[in-house]
Design an enzyme around this catalytic site. Structure first.
Site, mmCIF file in Angstrom:
data_model
loop_
_atom_site.group_PDB
_atom_site.id
_atom_site.type_symbol
_atom_site.label_atom_id
_atom_site.label_comp_id
_atom_site.label_asym_id
_atom_site.label_seq_id
_atom_site.Cartn_x
_atom_site.Cartn_y
_atom_site.Cartn_z
ATOM 1 C CG HIS A 81 -1.806 -1.193 1.304
ATOM 2 N ND1 HIS A 81 -2.465 -1.554 2.455
ATOM 3 C CD2 HIS A 81 -2.117 -2.147 0.376
ATOM 4 C CE1 HIS A 81 -3.147 -2.664 2.241
ATOM 5 N NE2 HIS A 81 -2.946 -3.047 0.982
ATOM 6 C CG HIS A 265 0.280 -9.484 -2.745
ATOM 7 N ND1 HIS A 265 0.270 -8.131 -2.978
ATOM 8 C CD2 HIS A 265 -0.582 -9.703 -1.722
ATOM 9 C CE1 HIS A 265 -0.563 -7.552 -2.126
ATOM 10 N NE2 HIS A 265 -1.087 -8.479 -1.361
#
Length: 306
Positions: A81, A265
């Site tokens: 993030h 991811h």
């Protein structure tokens, strides 16, 4: 504003929070850095071998978050993030100090990082940026999951699709032109999980710091968080935020088109590793005014998000 020049922050930023998976408190500082130094993480709780570089080949785990490590086994986790905020705001160089392994989760989105960076101010240097251009299409498949990246002339396009059996989440798809579109919804979109998965996650030593303050929790066809969703595509928009952060482990901005279905991811990291294993797949270009794509800036870069 010279969008083809490298940028850092103007003043040191201090943020305190908790790690999503470790549940441990962490203090984080983001400091200005010199041109061509990139993003560098420093574990201040360790006295030596404490520098960790966010790079695609330094990813040691991509299970529910991205974790990088150096050659001494020192790790930094859940950095996606923050890296997404750097990517979206055009921050090329910064030193990130933290006194624990995990970047604080804050509210589960990039919102706090973005607003603190904007509050600090963005410093433009005289050094030109470099970008990665794709020379040909590269794709990676893992069962029903797939991701590809192919050449694009002027932008980074992310076309992301997720599919969940849960009826509330269901199938969502969104497309983002990273250097042209308003990134507010992307920055604001929080991580999420199913209520029935929480016990399993914690039994595996994960999500110990998770709460309704930093994650959307979906139980059957109900969102347990007060206020519901921040935007109608929050689930897929958070996946796009994760993708942006993971893409920045390439070291530079990328010009290309990414199409992903049911990824995360690991799939993004697998794709990047495949791209960089062959130098014929890509080229690194120094950008100047003469070859600056007209979309290579975001009109909302310097506007605080609500």
């Amino acid at each position: 504003m010279e969008f083809h020049k490298q940028k850092t922050i103007k003043k040191t930023i201090s943020i305190a929070g908790v790690g999503l998976h470790s549940g441990k408190p962490v203090n984080l500082k983001i400091k200005p850095s010199n041109p061509n130094s990139g993003i560098v993480f420093v574990r201040t709780d360790l006295k030596q071998d404490n520098i960790v570089i966010p790079h695609v080949n330094n990813v040691c785990s991509a299970v529910l978050c991205t974790t990088i490590s150096n050659s001494h086994g020192v790790k930094v986790s859940t950095l996606e993030h923050l890296m997404g905020a750097f990517f979206g705001l055009g921050i090329d160089n910064a030193i990130v100090e933290l006194d624990n392994e995990e970047v604080p989760i804050m509210d589960g989105s990039a919102k706090v990082f973005v607003n603190e960076i904007l509050k600090s101010g963005i410093e433009t240097t005289q050094s030109p940026i470099k970008v990665i251009r794709l020379n040909k299409k590269v794709e990676f498949h893992d069962g029903k999951k797939s991701i590809s990246i192919e050449p694009s002339k002027i932008n980074l396009e992310i076309d992301f699709e997720l599919k969940y059996e849960n009826k509330l989440i269901g199938n969502q798809r969104n497309r983002l032109l990273v250097y042209e579109d308003d990134l507010t919804d992307t920055f604001n979109s929080r991580t999420f999980c199913l209520f029935e998965d929480i016990e399993k996650l914690r039994a595996n030593g994960l999500a110990r710091g998770g709460s309704l303050e930093n994650a959307i929790v979906v139980k059957d066809e109900k969102i347990l968080n007060n206020g519901g969703l921040r935007n109608e595509n929050e689930f897929v928009n958070h996946k796009i935020l994760d993708c942006m952060g993971d893409i920045y482990l390439s070291g530079y901005k990328i010009i290309g088109k990414i199409v992903c279905s049911q990824g995360g991811h690991k799939l993004t990291n697998d794709l990047l590793r495949k791209v960089f294993e062959n130098k014929e797949n890509y080229s690194i270009t120094e950008i100047n005014e003469k070859n600056l794509p007209h979309t290579f800036f975001n009109k909302y870069l310097y506007k605080s998000i609500a």
